[in-house]
Design a protein around this motif. Sequence first.
Motif, PDB file in Angstrom:
ATOM      1  N   ALA A   6       0.850  -1.196   0.000  1.00 16.91           N
ATOM      2  CA  ALA A   6       0.000   0.000   0.000  1.00 16.91           C
ATOM      3  C   ALA A   6       0.882   1.241   0.000  1.00 16.91           C
ATOM      4  CB  ALA A   6      -0.935  -0.014   1.202  1.00 16.91           C
ATOM      5  N   GLN A   7       1.263   1.707  -1.165  1.00 12.79           N
ATOM      6  CA  GLN A   7       2.108   2.900  -1.284  1.00 12.79           C
ATOM      7  C   GLN A   7       1.213   4.134  -1.224  1.00 12.79           C
ATOM      8  OE1 GLN A   7       5.466   2.831  -1.178  1.00 12.79           O
ATOM      9  NE2 GLN A   7       5.305   5.026  -0.991  1.00 12.79           N
ATOM     10  N   ILE A   8       0.817   4.486  -0.010  1.00  9.26           N
ATOM     11  CA  ILE A   8      -0.090   5.617   0.186  1.00  9.26           C
ATOM     12  C   ILE A   8       0.702   6.920   0.215  1.00  9.26           C
ATOM     13  CG2 ILE A   8      -1.851   4.252   1.369  1.00  9.26           C
ATOM     14  CD1 ILE A   8      -0.730   5.300   4.021  1.00  9.26           C
ATOM     15  N   ASN A   9       0.038   7.989  -0.099  1.00  2.74           N
ATOM     16  CA  ASN A   9       0.662   9.314  -0.080  1.00  2.74           C
ATOM     17  C   ASN A   9       0.410   9.940   1.291  1.00  2.74           C
ATOM     18  OD1 ASN A   9       1.908  11.663  -0.827  1.00  2.74           O
ATOM     19  ND2 ASN A   9       0.131  12.472  -1.916  1.00  2.74           N
ATOM     20  N   THR A  10       1.339   9.718   2.218  1.00  2.00           N
ATOM     21  CA  THR A  10       1.177  10.273   3.564  1.00  2.00           C
ATOM     22  C   THR A  10       1.567  11.743   3.576  1.00  2.00           C
ATOM     23  OG1 THR A  10       3.413   9.633   4.203  1.00  2.00           O
ATOM     24  CG2 THR A  10       1.647   8.068   4.678  1.00  2.00           C
ATOM     25  N   ILE A  11       1.062  12.441   4.564  1.00  2.00           N
ATOM     26  CA  ILE A  11       1.397  13.849   4.773  1.00  2.00           C
ATOM     27  C   ILE A  11       2.042  13.962   6.146  1.00  2.00           C
ATOM     28  CG2 ILE A  11       0.468  16.182   5.061  1.00  2.00           C
ATOM     29  CD1 ILE A  11      -1.790  15.304   3.113  1.00  2.00           C
ATOM     30  N   ILE A  22      -4.602   4.582   5.900  1.00  2.00           N
ATOM     31  CA  ILE A  22      -4.150   3.232   6.259  1.00  2.00           C
ATOM     32  C   ILE A  22      -5.347   2.314   6.468  1.00  2.00           C
ATOM     33  CG2 ILE A  22      -2.991   1.874   8.056  1.00  2.00           C
ATOM     34  CD1 ILE A  22      -1.098   4.392   8.375  1.00  2.00           C
ATOM     35  N   ILE A  23      -6.308   2.767   7.261  1.00  2.00           N
ATOM     36  CA  ILE A  23      -7.485   1.943   7.549  1.00  2.00           C
ATOM     37  C   ILE A  23      -8.294   1.693   6.273  1.00  2.00           C
ATOM     38  CG2 ILE A  23      -9.690   1.881   8.791  1.00  2.00           C
ATOM     39  CD1 ILE A  23      -8.168   3.189  11.174  1.00  2.00           C
ATOM     40  N   ASP A  24      -8.423   2.702   5.412  1.00  2.00           N
ATOM     41  CA  ASP A  24      -9.131   2.517   4.138  1.00  2.00           C
ATOM     42  C   ASP A  24      -8.458   1.443   3.292  1.00  2.00           C
ATOM     43  OD1 ASP A  24     -10.949   4.477   4.843  1.00  2.00           O
ATOM     44  OD2 ASP A  24     -10.120   6.010   3.496  1.00  2.00           O
ATOM     45  N   GLN A  25      -7.121   1.439   3.271  1.00  2.00           N
ATOM     46  CA  GLN A  25      -6.389   0.431   2.497  1.00  2.00           C
ATOM     47  C   GLN A  25      -6.504  -0.961   3.123  1.00  2.00           C
ATOM     48  OE1 GLN A  25      -4.743   0.712  -0.587  1.00  2.00           O
ATOM     49  NE2 GLN A  25      -5.983   2.566  -0.537  1.00  2.00           N
ATOM     50  N   ILE A  26      -6.576  -1.007   4.445  1.00  2.00           N
ATOM     51  CA  ILE A  26      -6.791  -2.294   5.115  1.00  2.00           C
ATOM     52  C   ILE A  26      -8.156  -2.858   4.718  1.00  2.00           C
ATOM     53  CG2 ILE A  26      -7.223  -3.390   7.364  1.00  2.00           C
ATOM     54  CD1 ILE A  26      -5.025  -1.504   8.510  1.00  2.00           C
ATOM     55  N   GLU A  27      -9.160  -2.005   4.733  1.00  2.00           N
ATOM     56  CA  GLU A  27     -10.508  -2.447   4.361  1.00  2.00           C
ATOM     57  C   GLU A  27     -10.557  -2.908   2.906  1.00  2.00           C
ATOM     58  OE1 GLU A  27     -12.898  -3.052   6.542  1.00  2.00           O
ATOM     59  OE2 GLU A  27     -11.509  -2.340   8.069  1.00  2.00           O
ATOM     60  N   LEU A  36      -1.854 -10.112   3.709  1.00  2.00           N
ATOM     61  CA  LEU A  36      -0.950  -9.193   4.379  1.00  2.00           C
ATOM     62  C   LEU A  36      -0.860  -7.910   3.569  1.00  2.00           C
ATOM     63  CD1 LEU A  36       1.316  -8.613   6.536  1.00  2.00           C
ATOM     64  CD2 LEU A  36       2.922  -9.598   4.882  1.00  2.00           C
ATOM     65  N   VAL A  37      -1.074  -6.773   4.228  1.00  3.88           N
ATOM     66  CA  VAL A  37      -0.916  -5.477   3.574  1.00  3.88           C
ATOM     67  C   VAL A  37       0.243  -4.747   4.264  1.00  3.88           C
ATOM     68  CG1 VAL A  37      -2.739  -4.370   4.964  1.00  3.88           C
ATOM     69  CG2 VAL A  37      -2.061  -3.354   2.800  1.00  3.88           C
ATOM     70  N   LEU A  42       7.225   4.794   8.710  1.00  2.00           N
ATOM     71  CA  LEU A  42       6.595   5.905   9.424  1.00  2.00           C
ATOM     72  C   LEU A  42       5.309   6.378   8.745  1.00  2.00           C
ATOM     73  CD1 LEU A  42       9.753   7.937  10.516  1.00  2.00           C
ATOM     74  CD2 LEU A  42       8.370   6.411  11.911  1.00  2.00           C
ATOM     75  N   ALA A  43       4.483   5.420   8.311  1.00  2.00           N
ATOM     76  CA  ALA A  43       3.240   5.747   7.610  1.00  2.00           C
ATOM     77  C   ALA A  43       2.284   6.571   8.471  1.00  2.00           C
ATOM     78  CB  ALA A  43       2.551   4.468   7.131  1.00  2.00           C
TER      79      ALA A  43
END
Length: 149
Positions: A6-11, A22-27, A36-37, A42-43
């Motif tokens: 899950a390569q999310i764009n953190t701020i 993070i929770i949206d990607q887990i769901e 496994l996700v 330091l997400a």
Amino acid sequence: MKIALAQINTIVGDLNGNTKKIIDQIELAKKQKIDLVVFPELAITGYPPKDLLLKKTFVLENQKRFEEIKNASSGIGVIVGLVTYRTEPRIPIDRYDVSMAAHFPGMVLNNTACLIDNQKVIGVHEKLWLPTYDVFDEKRYFEPGKEIR
């Protein structure tokens, strides 16, 4: 085993927003029957959090967000990066460590990856090699890990 990266764009500093991502990607991973996700370093805090780590409330709030993520991990494995701390005597080894020791007497901060399985932490790894070149200054804020536990 199905693994999702899950390569999310953190701020940096947006604990609420990063936790929601993070929770949206887990769901989403659950819906896709992922086992496994895996999230970035330091997400929860965003990378690099730098002087936000000098605020004890920020570090403690990051821990609360981790608990939310842990609770969302029902039925799935998650690896997520966060700031952890432990209490032990801190021995300053250079001028930066003296600065951190003043902000967190008796506390050691670590750049940590936690493996959660079905709402239980089953693995913790504190980053061992902290970069101090170019834009990286992790030794200023973090203590290197000693072992995988």
